[in-house]
Design an enzyme around this catalytic site. Structure first.
Site, PDB file in Angstrom:
ATOM      1  N   HIS A   1       0.850  -1.193   0.000  1.00 53.78           N
ATOM      2  CA  HIS A   1       0.000   0.000   0.000  1.00 53.78           C
ATOM      3  C   HIS A   1       0.887   1.245   0.000  1.00 53.78           C
ATOM      4  CE1 HIS A   1       0.722   0.563   4.333  1.00 53.78           C
ATOM      5  NE2 HIS A   1       0.656  -0.763   4.388  1.00 53.78           N
ATOM      6  N   ALA A   2       0.334   2.398   0.263  1.00 49.99           N
ATOM      7  CA  ALA A   2       1.040   3.674   0.089  1.00 49.99           C
ATOM      8  C   ALA A   2       2.360   3.790   0.853  1.00 49.99           C
ATOM      9  CB  ALA A   2       0.124   4.841   0.466  1.00 49.99           C
TER      10      ALA A   2
END
Length: 87
Positions: free
Chosen positions: A14-15
């Site tokens: 994810h980010a």
């Protein structure tokens, strides 16, 4: 050079981990690509990495070509293992 990894992190890439991976890849002069589900992106591009939607259990391939390819691949492998993202 290339190496295949299996994502072990429950939340996938994810980010936050994507930002860390892209930041490390950007330090090298070599061309570094990430392949997932027959799509290939520049590993130095946060948008490219995020667009793949890599989840837990995914198999990814990192390809590195250039003068510092061995160093780059080793650093990325160490990061993925240290952060508990992949095996």
């Amino acid at each position: 050079m290339e190496k295949t990894f299996t994502i072990t992190a429950k939340s996938g890439i994810h980010a936050r981990p994507a930002t860390v991976i892209v930041g490390l890849a950007s330090r090298f002069d070599s061309d570094i690509h990430l392949e997932f589900k027959e799509r290939t992106v520049d590993l130095k591009s946060i948008m490219g990495v995020m667009s793949l939607g890599i989840g837990q259990g995914a198999e990814i391939k990192v390809s590195v070509v250039g003068e510092d390819e061995q160093e780059a691949l080793n650093a990325l492998q160490n990061l993925l293992h240290k952060e508990g993202l992949a095996k």
